[in-house]
Design a protein around this motif. Structure first.
Motif, PDB file in Angstrom:
ATOM      1  N   GLU A 159     -16.752  10.420 -37.831  1.00 35.05           N
ATOM      2  CA  GLU A 159     -15.606  10.309 -36.931  1.00 35.05           C
ATOM      3  C   GLU A 159     -16.135  10.009 -35.539  1.00 35.05           C
ATOM      4  O   GLU A 159     -16.983  10.721 -35.020  1.00 35.05           O
ATOM      5  CB  GLU A 159     -14.803  11.607 -36.918  1.00 35.05           C
ATOM      6  N   THR A 160     -15.609   8.979 -34.953  1.00 27.54           N
ATOM      7  CA  THR A 160     -16.032   8.667 -33.595  1.00 27.54           C
ATOM      8  C   THR A 160     -15.113   9.362 -32.614  1.00 27.54           C
ATOM      9  O   THR A 160     -13.906   9.383 -32.791  1.00 27.54           O
ATOM     10  CB  THR A 160     -15.968   7.157 -33.340  1.00 27.54           C
ATOM     11  N   ASP A 161     -15.739   9.947 -31.629  1.00 28.66           N
ATOM     12  CA  ASP A 161     -14.916  10.599 -30.588  1.00 28.66           C
ATOM     13  C   ASP A 161     -14.279   9.508 -29.740  1.00 28.66           C
ATOM     14  O   ASP A 161     -14.957   8.618 -29.233  1.00 28.66           O
ATOM     15  CB  ASP A 161     -15.806  11.461 -29.694  1.00 28.66           C
ATOM     16  N   SER A 162     -12.983   9.574 -29.610  1.00 23.98           N
ATOM     17  CA  SER A 162     -12.312   8.513 -28.851  1.00 23.98           C
ATOM     18  C   SER A 162     -12.118   8.925 -27.390  1.00 23.98           C
ATOM     19  O   SER A 162     -12.087  10.089 -27.072  1.00 23.98           O
ATOM     20  CB  SER A 162     -10.963   8.205 -29.450  1.00 23.98           C
ATOM     21  N   LYS A 209     -25.937  26.630  -1.675  1.00 25.26           N
ATOM     22  CA  LYS A 209     -25.703  27.728  -2.613  1.00 25.26           C
ATOM     23  C   LYS A 209     -24.241  28.112  -2.732  1.00 25.26           C
ATOM     24  O   LYS A 209     -23.879  28.918  -3.578  1.00 25.26           O
ATOM     25  CB  LYS A 209     -26.568  28.927  -2.235  1.00 25.26           C
ATOM     26  N   LYS A 210     -23.376  27.572  -1.888  1.00 22.20           N
ATOM     27  CA  LYS A 210     -21.957  27.891  -1.984  1.00 22.20           C
ATOM     28  C   LYS A 210     -21.162  26.755  -2.635  1.00 22.20           C
ATOM     29  O   LYS A 210     -19.942  26.747  -2.580  1.00 22.20           O
ATOM     30  CB  LYS A 210     -21.389  28.154  -0.583  1.00 22.20           C
ATOM     31  N   MET A 243      -7.692  12.458 -31.346  1.00 17.51           N
ATOM     32  CA  MET A 243      -8.129  12.582 -29.958  1.00 17.51           C
ATOM     33  C   MET A 243      -7.701  11.405 -29.109  1.00 17.51           C
ATOM     34  O   MET A 243      -8.133  11.266 -27.976  1.00 17.51           O
ATOM     35  CB  MET A 243      -9.635  12.768 -29.906  1.00 17.51           C
ATOM     36  N   ARG A 244      -6.840  10.574 -29.674  1.00 16.64           N
ATOM     37  CA  ARG A 244      -6.332   9.413 -28.918  1.00 16.64           C
ATOM     38  C   ARG A 244      -5.484   9.926 -27.756  1.00 16.64           C
ATOM     39  O   ARG A 244      -4.578  10.726 -27.945  1.00 16.64           O
ATOM     40  CB  ARG A 244      -5.489   8.533 -29.834  1.00 16.64           C
ATOM     41  N   ASP A 265     -17.935  19.564 -22.743  1.00 19.77           N
ATOM     42  CA  ASP A 265     -17.172  19.025 -23.875  1.00 19.77           C
ATOM     43  C   ASP A 265     -18.091  18.478 -24.955  1.00 19.77           C
ATOM     44  O   ASP A 265     -17.788  18.555 -26.138  1.00 19.77           O
ATOM     45  CB  ASP A 265     -16.245  17.897 -23.401  1.00 19.77           C
ATOM     46  N   ARG A 281      -7.171  14.362 -21.793  1.00 22.34           N
ATOM     47  CA  ARG A 281      -7.721  14.502 -23.134  1.00 22.34           C
ATOM     48  C   ARG A 281      -6.653  15.070 -24.060  1.00 22.34           C
ATOM     49  O   ARG A 281      -5.730  15.747 -23.609  1.00 22.34           O
ATOM     50  CB  ARG A 281      -8.958  15.371 -23.131  1.00 22.34           C
ATOM     51  N   TRP A 318     -23.164  27.930 -13.074  1.00 22.19           N
ATOM     52  CA  TRP A 318     -23.482  29.323 -13.434  1.00 22.19           C
ATOM     53  C   TRP A 318     -22.605  29.800 -14.570  1.00 22.19           C
ATOM     54  O   TRP A 318     -23.042  30.532 -15.452  1.00 22.19           O
ATOM     55  CB  TRP A 318     -23.324  30.220 -12.204  1.00 22.19           C
ATOM     56  N   ARG A 319     -21.327  29.420 -14.522  1.00 22.34           N
ATOM     57  CA  ARG A 319     -20.421  29.814 -15.608  1.00 22.34           C
ATOM     58  C   ARG A 319     -20.894  29.233 -16.930  1.00 22.34           C
ATOM     59  O   ARG A 319     -20.900  29.908 -17.967  1.00 22.34           O
ATOM     60  CB  ARG A 319     -19.016  29.292 -15.311  1.00 22.34           C
ATOM     61  N   ILE A 365     -17.718  34.359  -4.614  1.00 19.77           N
ATOM     62  CA  ILE A 365     -18.169  33.378  -5.592  1.00 19.77           C
ATOM     63  C   ILE A 365     -17.378  33.547  -6.888  1.00 19.77           C
ATOM     64  O   ILE A 365     -16.901  32.588  -7.484  1.00 19.77           O
ATOM     65  CB  ILE A 365     -19.684  33.541  -5.882  1.00 19.77           C
ATOM     66  N   VAL A 383      -8.304  -0.609   2.492  1.00 21.48           N
ATOM     67  CA  VAL A 383      -7.113  -1.344   2.914  1.00 21.48           C
ATOM     68  C   VAL A 383      -7.393  -2.830   2.882  1.00 21.48           C
ATOM     69  O   VAL A 383      -6.616  -3.624   2.362  1.00 21.48           O
ATOM     70  CB  VAL A 383      -6.677  -0.882   4.328  1.00 21.48           C
ATOM     71  N   ILE A 417       0.855  -1.191   0.000  1.00 22.73           N
ATOM     72  CA  ILE A 417       0.000   0.000   0.000  1.00 22.73           C
ATOM     73  C   ILE A 417       0.885   1.234   0.000  1.00 22.73           C
ATOM     74  O   ILE A 417       1.947   1.252   0.619  1.00 22.73           O
ATOM     75  CB  ILE A 417      -0.892   0.044   1.262  1.00 22.73           C
ATOM     76  N   ASP A 463     -13.890  34.677 -14.868  1.00 25.27           N
ATOM     77  CA  ASP A 463     -15.150  35.248 -14.388  1.00 25.27           C
ATOM     78  C   ASP A 463     -15.160  36.762 -14.534  1.00 25.27           C
ATOM     79  O   ASP A 463     -16.159  37.352 -14.897  1.00 25.27           O
ATOM     80  CB  ASP A 463     -15.355  34.882 -12.924  1.00 25.27           C
ATOM     81  N   ARG A 478     -21.070  26.823  -8.976  1.00 27.14           N
ATOM     82  CA  ARG A 478     -20.338  27.913  -9.642  1.00 27.14           C
ATOM     83  C   ARG A 478     -20.023  27.521 -11.077  1.00 27.14           C
ATOM     84  O   ARG A 478     -20.137  28.334 -11.995  1.00 27.14           O
ATOM     85  CB  ARG A 478     -19.034  28.202  -8.890  1.00 27.14           C
ATOM     86  N   GLU A 490     -18.123  19.216 -16.661  1.00 30.22           N
ATOM     87  CA  GLU A 490     -17.141  19.486 -17.710  1.00 30.22           C
ATOM     88  C   GLU A 490     -17.346  18.542 -18.898  1.00 30.22           C
ATOM     89  O   GLU A 490     -17.184  18.947 -20.054  1.00 30.22           O
ATOM     90  CB  GLU A 490     -15.730  19.341 -17.157  1.00 30.22           C
ATOM     91  N   ARG A 502     -13.586  19.029 -31.215  1.00 30.85           N
ATOM     92  CA  ARG A 502     -13.649  17.696 -30.610  1.00 30.85           C
ATOM     93  C   ARG A 502     -14.070  16.648 -31.638  1.00 30.85           C
ATOM     94  O   ARG A 502     -14.753  15.688 -31.297  1.00 30.85           O
ATOM     95  CB  ARG A 502     -14.618  17.703 -29.416  1.00 30.85           C
ATOM     96  N   PHE A 503     -13.671  16.824 -32.890  1.00 36.87           N
ATOM     97  CA  PHE A 503     -13.953  15.818 -33.918  1.00 36.87           C
ATOM     98  C   PHE A 503     -12.626  15.419 -34.530  1.00 36.87           C
ATOM     99  O   PHE A 503     -11.879  16.259 -35.019  1.00 36.87           O
ATOM    100  CB  PHE A 503     -14.869  16.371 -35.007  1.00 36.87           C
ATOM    101  N   GLU A 504     -12.386  14.127 -34.538  1.00 33.36           N
ATOM    102  CA  GLU A 504     -11.122  13.637 -35.050  1.00 33.36           C
ATOM    103  C   GLU A 504     -11.096  13.729 -36.570  1.00 33.36           C
ATOM    104  O   GLU A 504     -12.117  13.553 -37.226  1.00 33.36           O
ATOM    105  CB  GLU A 504     -10.978  12.174 -34.626  1.00 33.36           C
ATOM    106  N   ASP A 554     -16.473  17.412 -12.645  1.00 37.14           N
ATOM    107  CA  ASP A 554     -16.010  16.644 -13.812  1.00 37.14           C
ATOM    108  C   ASP A 554     -17.171  16.260 -14.719  1.00 37.14           C
ATOM    109  O   ASP A 554     -17.046  16.260 -15.937  1.00 37.14           O
ATOM    110  CB  ASP A 554     -15.263  15.381 -13.362  1.00 37.14           C
TER     111      ASP A 554
END
Lengths: 293, 378
Positions: free
Chosen positions: B375-378, B165-166, A135-136, B146, A145, B174-175, A290, B34, A18, A235, B171, B142, A255-257, B139
């Motif tokens: 095209e496939t997104d990898s 709210k914090k 995008m590999r 994307d 990414r 909101w962005r 904020i 563990v 560990i 911001d 945040r 995000e 984002r298109f290969e 994440d």
């Protein structure tokens, strides 16, 4: 990783299997050490003799630049009236020397992806930014990414490698004559400042291309550009400081290969008296602590 | 003063039941992990079973939603391992084809318990209360960004109920809600999202987009079947305007015209190969008259002469460029040389002059290429 921590890590692993010890160096500082942002330049430093030879060659070019600067200073003939509708070309692609002002980077340069890109002249004497977006993601467990290709100009400078800025305060439009492939590209205007938090200040906007055999003429007001740092939109936005421009760039990172191709005739600046907008994005009052956290 | 602050911080920590529980939970979590690692008996103690999504046979939206439901119902009280579950769900979205589905993202956020992660005091709020959970949802947001998925206000309510709210995910939300609507419909050449799967529809969109430079240009769909002796029986989407017809009519018969291609045009994630019928460029007339030159002004008071006749010339159209005159563009179903030949035969009906002009095929790629590639997104 330090050798000591490495041995400690192997020891702990052998005994228990560990990881009890943190092996990566914690970041306890706010300031940035280098402007490369952690990317090391692994190129070997040339030997003393070569450096002297190259340096003397550079000296010749720098003196030519300096002579021009002195001449301009005594002539004192700056452009005072910027007539509307007149495009002042900043970067044109018609000679092979024009390509020396540009730097092309892709994610594969830093072993963070597999994209490739080139900047050449076409047979008709136009710049062609072509390549393949992949995008590999390399399986090193670090990169999340991948997939970008970028071209940017070298930093604005004066003779003897002194850093300076482009002063675009007299203009309010970016004008480009391009021929794309239907993809959208990102335009980057770098406004690098003195302190480390402003090193990565960059203003972005999207360049949409029609695609097809026809050239397109794009005018983008500077007021539309928005501030970002290291790819994160900020911001607290402000209009672009037009007297502090350090470089300009174009990124292909959709984002298109696949393949991409962008032909560029010129990149210029224009003053349009009918465009009075200073900054296109409205700001709101937010509760405390904020914004920008 | 520093002492005081430190003490108050600790008292807050101790007073607050939430945080002490959090610490206990943390210890428990560490203990279980563990045990997992050292004993190797994973099935008994593992909190987020591996392969929950990977091992499914039918990978579609319904099974994805069903898997989320199974996870939620399995352990309704503690819902252990929800962070690991959400991360593995995010990783497998594309295989299930749900990466653009807002409802699925909402269902994933809904896995988190409501109220538990809301900070009770200023220090908790400032030091990212339940950081793993908050980072997990950041994440997720995000990934939405994307994939170009815009959140809605129901999601804001969910995030408010989970993180208060914090919360940091709020945040981020909101962005996203500030910037994403600004760029969503920015393109002057809009393409449906997602783009159509049908090759013909896609080719029509592409040719319309290319020929949008001339408002008079007309897009026509020809069929290769109509031409006798054609081998490839496929469709041809072609565009030509009246101006282009005129230019072709005026074109010098001795100069050849070129069929060039396959060039690529992208419509979001899909690309279409198109071909161009191009003629030699017209010589560019250089107008060297300098308007600012005041050295040779003519004064009309002495020796009045009739004004000099200026040579008139037509404005060059968009189709006349430095690299040639564009007479027409097309995309065919097979992109083969034979289908392009059928295209020229069809054009000859409207442009009789084309029959007398030599035509050179300069194709970049080997004929027989597929027109539409996804095209496939990898």
């Amino acid at each position: 990783m330090l050798p000591l921590t490495r041995t400690l890590r192997s020891l702990t692993k052998q005994r228990t299997g560990i990881n009890y010890l943190k092996t990566s160096a914690p970041l306890q500082v706010f300031w940035e050490r280098t402007d490369k942002g952690g990317y090391r330049d692994d190129r070997q430093y040339p030997p003393f003799k070569d450096r002297m030879r190259e340096g003397l060659k550079e000296l010749k070019k720098e003196i030519v630049l300096w002579k021009q600067e002195v001449k301009d200073h005594f002539e004192g003939d700056p452009v005072l009236i910027f007539r509307p509708g007149e495009v002042d070309v900043q970067w044109k692609f018609n000679k092979p020397e024009c390509l020396d002002k540009w730097i092309v980077t892709t994610d594969s340069d830093n072993n963070e992806g597999y994209s490739t890109a080139n900047l050449d002249l076409t047979q008709y004497g136009k710049g062609a930014f072509t390549g393949h977006l992949s995008m590999r993601v390399p399986k090193d467990g670090r990169v999340k990414r991948a997939g970008y290709c970028n071209m940017r100009t070298i930093r604005a400078r004066k003779s003897f490698k002194r850093e300076s800025h482009f002063n675009w305060t007299s203009y309010n439009m970016l004008v480009m004559r391009v021929r794309g492939d239907g993809r959208s590209y990102l335009l980057n205007i770098n406004t690098r400042g003195y302190f480390d938090i402003t090193w990565n200040d960059m203003y972005h906007y999207v360049l949409f291309t029609r695609g097809g055999p026809y050239w397109q003429y794009t005018r983008i007001p500077f007021s539309k550009f928005f501030l970002a740092s290291k790819g994160r939109v900020q911001d607290m936005q402000t209009s672009m400081p037009l007297d502090k421009i350090t470089s300009f760039g174009i990124t292909a990172a959709e984002r298109f290969e696949g393949d991409f191709a962008l032909e560029i005739d010129y990149i210029g600046l224009e003053y349009d008296p009918n465009h009075v907008e200073d900054f296109a994005y409205e700001m709101y009052e937010m509760p405390k602590y904020i914004v920008a956290t | 003063m520093f002492h005081k602050m430190w003490r108050s911080y600790f008292t807050i920590l101790h007073k607050d039941r939430n945080s002490s529980k959090c610490v206990r939970n943390c210890i428990k979590h560490i203990n279980t992990s563990v045990v997992c690692l050292s004993n190797g008996k994973k099935e008994a103690k593992e909190v987020a079973p591996k392969g929950l999504f990977e091992n499914l046979q039918n990978k579609n939206r319904d099974t994805y939603i069903e898997t989320i439901k199974i996870f939620v119902n399995r352990d309704a009280i503690y819902r252990r391992g929800h962070v690991d579950f959400i991360y593995s769900a995010l990783k497998n979205m594309e295989e299930f084809g749900v990466q653009k589905d807002l409802k699925v993202y909402k269902a994933l956020i809904d896995v988190l318990p409501k109220g538990k992660f809301i900070p009770q005091n200023i220090i908790q709020a400032e030091f990212m209360h339940y950081p793993k959970q908050q980072q997990c949802i950041i994440d997720l947001l995000e990934q939405m960004e994307d994939n170009g998925v815009m959140p809605d206000y129901e999601m804001e309510d969910m995030l408010l109920n989970i993180f208060g709210k914090k919360g940091f995910p709020l945040r981020k939300f909101w962005r996203m809600m500030y910037w994403m609507p600004k760029f969503k419909n920015l393109s002057p050449w809009p393409v449906p999202n997602p783009p159509p799967d049908d090759m013909l529809d896609l080719a029509k969109l592409a040719i319309d987009r290319i020929s949008s430079i001339d408002a008079q240009s007309k897009t026509t769909i020809y069929h290769a079947n109509d031409i006798t002796d054609s081998i490839d029986h496929t469709w041809i989407v072609s565009a030509q305007s009246t101006k282009q017809k005129m230019l072709l009519q005026e074109y010098n018969e001795k100069d050849p015209v070129y069929v060039e291609g396959g060039f690529k045009v992208w419509l979001r994630s899909k690309s279409v190969n198109y071909f161009v019928l191009r003629g030699k460029p017209k010589p560019i007339k250089e107008d060297n008259e300098d308007n600012d030159n005041v050295s040779g002004l003519e004064v009309p008071y002495f020796g009045l002469k009739p004004p000099v006749k200026k040579s008139l010339s037509l404005n060059t159209s968009q189709h006349e460029q430095e690299d040639g005159i564009i007479f027409s563009v097309c995309a065919t179903g097979t992109s083969s040389k034979d289908s392009l030949l059928s295209w020229i035969r069809h054009l000859e009906k409207d442009n009789p002059k084309l029959a007398t002009i030599p035509i050179v095929f300069t194709l970049k790629q080997m004929p027989g290429d597929v027109t539409v590639t996804e095209e496939t997104d990898s």
